[in-house]
Motif scaffolding. Structure first.
Motif, PDB file in Angstrom:
ATOM      1  N   SER A  21       0.622  -1.187   0.212  1.00  0.00           N
ATOM      2  CA  SER A  21      -0.173  -0.105  -0.035  1.00  0.00           C
ATOM      3  C   SER A  21       0.948   1.097   0.277  1.00  0.00           C
ATOM      4  O   SER A  21       1.753   1.224   1.064  1.00  0.00           O
ATOM      5  N   PRO A  22       0.804   2.246  -1.012  1.00  0.00           N
ATOM      6  CA  PRO A  22       1.041   3.379  -1.135  1.00  0.00           C
ATOM      7  C   PRO A  22       1.648   4.071   0.229  1.00  0.00           C
ATOM      8  O   PRO A  22      -0.074   4.120   0.584  1.00  0.00           O
ATOM      9  N   ASP A  23       1.875   4.944   0.739  1.00  0.00           N
ATOM     10  CA  ASP A  23       1.720   6.036   1.724  1.00  0.00           C
ATOM     11  C   ASP A  23       2.579   6.695   1.616  1.00  0.00           C
ATOM     12  O   ASP A  23       3.612   7.157   0.718  1.00  0.00           O
ATOM     13  N   ARG A  24       2.435   8.021   3.655  1.00  0.00           N
ATOM     14  CA  ARG A  24       3.086   8.811   2.799  1.00  0.00           C
ATOM     15  C   ARG A  24       4.700   8.971   3.055  1.00  0.00           C
ATOM     16  O   ARG A  24       5.675   9.561   2.432  1.00  0.00           O
ATOM     17  N   GLY A  25       6.083   7.932   3.589  1.00  0.00           N
ATOM     18  CA  GLY A  25       6.781   8.492   3.449  1.00  0.00           C
ATOM     19  C   GLY A  25       7.502   7.567   1.793  1.00  0.00           C
ATOM     20  O   GLY A  25       7.821   8.327   1.574  1.00  0.00           O
ATOM     21  N   THR A  26       6.279   6.656   0.970  1.00  0.00           N
ATOM     22  CA  THR A  26       6.403   6.342  -0.207  1.00  0.00           C
ATOM     23  C   THR A  26       6.726   7.923  -1.899  1.00  0.00           C
ATOM     24  O   THR A  26       7.258   8.169  -2.509  1.00  0.00           O
ATOM     25  N   GLU A  27       5.403   9.462  -1.235  1.00  0.00           N
ATOM     26  CA  GLU A  27       4.971  10.019  -0.794  1.00  0.00           C
ATOM     27  C   GLU A  27       6.258  11.058  -1.212  1.00  0.00           C
ATOM     28  O   GLU A  27       6.951  11.555  -2.187  1.00  0.00           O
ATOM     29  N   ARG A  28       6.707  11.328   0.145  1.00  0.00           N
ATOM     30  CA  ARG A  28       7.922  11.950   1.100  1.00  0.00           C
ATOM     31  C   ARG A  28       9.148  11.625  -0.617  1.00  0.00           C
ATOM     32  O   ARG A  28       9.806  12.347  -0.574  1.00  0.00           O
ATOM     33  N   PHE A  29       9.546  10.507  -0.647  1.00  0.00           N
ATOM     34  CA  PHE A  29      10.666   9.830  -1.052  1.00  0.00           C
ATOM     35  C   PHE A  29      10.340  10.782  -2.787  1.00  0.00           C
ATOM     36  O   PHE A  29      11.270  10.346  -3.661  1.00  0.00           O
ATOM     37  N   LEU A  30       9.431  10.278  -3.226  1.00  0.00           N
ATOM     38  CA  LEU A  30       9.096  10.083  -4.696  1.00  0.00           C
ATOM     39  C   LEU A  30       9.114  11.905  -4.558  1.00  0.00           C
ATOM     40  O   LEU A  30       9.535  12.182  -6.398  1.00  0.00           O
ATOM     41  N   ARG A  31       9.230  12.629  -4.328  1.00  0.00           N
ATOM     42  CA  ARG A  31       8.440  14.525  -3.992  1.00  0.00           C
ATOM     43  C   ARG A  31      10.786  14.431  -4.287  1.00  0.00           C
ATOM     44  O   ARG A  31      10.775  15.555  -4.788  1.00  0.00           O
ATOM     45  N   GLU A  32      10.859  14.512  -3.288  1.00  0.00           N
ATOM     46  CA  GLU A  32      12.440  13.821  -3.578  1.00  0.00           C
ATOM     47  C   GLU A  32      13.375  13.970  -4.235  1.00  0.00           C
ATOM     48  O   GLU A  32      14.476  14.365  -4.866  1.00  0.00           O
ATOM     49  N   VAL A  33      12.345  12.575  -5.422  1.00  0.00           N
ATOM     50  CA  VAL A  33      13.407  11.665  -6.709  1.00  0.00           C
ATOM     51  C   VAL A  33      13.331  12.897  -7.034  1.00  0.00           C
ATOM     52  O   VAL A  33      13.828  13.716  -7.840  1.00  0.00           O
ATOM     53  N   LEU A  34      12.301  13.278  -7.307  1.00  0.00           N
ATOM     54  CA  LEU A  34      11.678  14.364  -8.841  1.00  0.00           C
ATOM     55  C   LEU A  34      12.235  15.512  -9.387  1.00  0.00           C
ATOM     56  O   LEU A  34      12.788  16.277 -10.213  1.00  0.00           O
ATOM     57  N   ALA A  35      12.978  16.041  -7.646  1.00  0.00           N
ATOM     58  CA  ALA A  35      13.639  17.396  -7.286  1.00  0.00           C
ATOM     59  C   ALA A  35      15.517  17.220  -8.214  1.00  0.00           C
ATOM     60  O   ALA A  35      15.489  18.495  -8.433  1.00  0.00           O
ATOM     61  N   HIS A  36      15.469  15.760  -8.247  1.00  0.00           N
ATOM     62  CA  HIS A  36      16.973  15.711  -8.733  1.00  0.00           C
ATOM     63  C   HIS A  36      16.828  14.908  -9.931  1.00  0.00           C
ATOM     64  O   HIS A  36      18.157  14.046 -10.157  1.00  0.00           O
ATOM     65  N   CYS A  37      16.055  14.499 -10.333  1.00  0.00           N
ATOM     66  CA  CYS A  37      16.034  14.504 -11.635  1.00  0.00           C
ATOM     67  C   CYS A  37      15.110  14.864 -13.285  1.00  0.00           C
ATOM     68  O   CYS A  37      14.556  15.686 -12.936  1.00  0.00           O
ATOM     69  N   GLY A  38      15.105  14.359 -13.825  1.00  0.00           N
ATOM     70  CA  GLY A  38      14.529  14.733 -15.562  1.00  0.00           C
ATOM     71  C   GLY A  38      13.098  14.771 -15.367  1.00  0.00           C
ATOM     72  O   GLY A  38      11.841  15.195 -16.236  1.00  0.00           O
TER      73      GLY A  38
END
Length: 466
Positions: A398-415
């Protein structure tokens, strides 16, 4: 350099770190890349500051000049030793090389010990008084200055490296002891050579030893000879008696006593103090060398610590009470990206095969979702700035808030980022599970992250299919 036991490279690293501090007094250096690289290597603030300084030092040539100084140091020391030894032999030659073979023992003693005692008093003054001029008059300072000049030339970084090294030694209360280790060693070697030359001359040539005066009372010389001879007498050297001292022409036994008295005084008041101080300086160096670190409380270093702290994202310490979904962070500009692909397995179960078969050349990572693992991976992404990231999650989870936070941080460092909900070999592919991830991404405002059902499709869409 932070450890209590000093590493072999700790002092050179500390010198470079301090040299960068002095260099940036004239203006800050461009350190954006150095800050990011140092932040990714360690969580310790002191280690980060040192790593940043080493990168900047490499760029402006500090390390190469320090290496040259370490290569030239032994040769400069050897030349200084040779010069002092030749000077000592010259003094010994003046004492025993006269054509009349007549030695005035008091003049000989003052000639051989005078400069030594003056230099020793200056070193002791530098040890107890906070006056740098006493330290700069030692042979150790002369050796360090000459080494820096030879290694750096007229336009090198010698002044800033010399300032950094002496500053560290002063802060650790090691400056007089470090210079003393060199200075006392040279003096000890010089006295050893002088004694060898003096004993050789006295053993194989005949000399007349006496004292002369015009205005002093003879009893003064008797008292002086006995006072000076007390310490050598404790080591077995003879002391002339009053009759021998007052005799105008003492016999062979008296001459032998005078010669051994002179030799004993030079050994006890010249050689032995220098040897003892060499050993003492070495002991003090060994005990205090762990203090050879920059002053981390200095405002310059505290400012750097604050800058490193600002690079880390704020930690979430309480639960989000809920609210409107946020927007995805902006991606990096194409000019900032590098042609690299990261494939990241996030919180995958142990029975899911990793890495997946058919991956092209890529940075393949697998993390358990812990804070240190996420931080280390995000630091790598910040350095690599990849064109694309493929995030592999467990479809049944089940996706959770930890996965969401990690995705947002990944998006800030890639294209570009895509998500592939993978399943274990014994699990059947379920379109409903994948759709749950799609709906979750829509609900959290992360529509930029596209979900693909198959790895081949994800790689094709990212332009990396084999």
């Amino acid at each position: 350099m932070i450890n209590t036991a000093l590493r072999e490279s700790a002092f050179p690293d500390a010198v470079i770190t301090e040299a960068i501090r002095w260099t940036e007094e004239k203006g800050p250096l461009d350190d954006a890349q150095a800050m990011r690289t140092a932040a990714s290597r360690s969580a310790d603030a002191h280690t980060r500051i040192t790593a940043r300084a080493l990168q900047l030092g490499e760029r402006i040539g500090l390390q190469s000049e320090l290496v040259r100084a370490r290569q030239w140091g032994p040769w400069v020391l050897l030349g200084l030793v040779a010069l002092v030894v030749v000077a000592g032999l010259g003094l010994a030659g003046n004492v025993v090389g006269g054509g009349e073979r007549h030695i005035n023992v008091i003049v000989a003693l003052v000639s051989l010990l005078g400069i030594h005692l003056l230099a020793l008093l200056l070193w002791l003054a530098g040890l107890w008084l906070p006056l740098g001029s006493f330290n700069t008059s030692s042979l150790g300072w002369i050796w360090l200055s000459l080494t820096a000049r030879v290694a750096g030339g007229k336009r090198g970084q010698a002044p800033v490296l010399l300032r950094a090294a002496t500053g560290l030694l002063s802060r650790a209360r090691l400056l007089p002891w470090a210079f003393g280790l060199v200075s006392h060693g040279i003096w000890a070697l010089s006295f050893a050579v002088v004694l060898a030359a003096l004993l050789f001359a006295l053993a194989f040539r005949s000399y007349t030893l006496s004292w002369e005066t015009t205005i002093l009372d003879p009893d003064f010389f008797v008292r002086a000879v006995h006072a000076l001879g007390w310490a050598p007498a404790q080591l077995g050297f003879p002391v002339p008696d009053a009759a021998t001292i007052l005799s105008a022409a003492p016999g062979a036994a008296g001459q032998r006593t005078w010669a051994l008295w002179l030799t004993g005084c030079i050994a006890v008041y010249g050689l032995l103090p220098r040897v003892a101080l060499v050993l003492l300086s070495a002991v003090v160096w060994h005990r205090r060398k762990a203090a050879l670190q920059p002053d981390w409380s200095d405002p310059y270093y505290r400012k750097l610590m604050a800058r490193f702290a600002a690079l880390a994202p704020p930690a979430i310490v309480d639960a989000d009470p809920g609210g409107a979904p946020g927007t995805a962070p902006a991606s990096l500009a194409p000019s900032e990206l590098q042609d690299a692909l990261f494939v990241i397995g996030f919180e995958l179960p142990a029975d899911l095969a990793w890495p997946p078969a058919g991956l092209p050349a890529a940075q393949v990572q697998r993390i358990d979702g812990s804070a240190p693992a996420r931080r280390a991976l995000l630091d790598q992404l910040a350095l690599a700035r990849p064109r694309a990231v493929l995030l592999v999650c467990h479809a049944a989870s089940s996706p959770d808030r930890g996965t969401e936070r990690f995705l947002r941080e990944v998006l800030a460092h890639c294209g570009e980022c895509r998500l592939w909900p993978a399943h274990a070999a014994e699990e059947a592919a379920d379109a409903g599970l994948a759709q749950r991830w799609v709906d979750w991404l829509q609900g959290t405002g992360l529509q930029r992250v596209a979900v693909t059902h198959r790895l081949e499709d994800a790689l094709k869409q990212l332009g990396t299919a084999p």
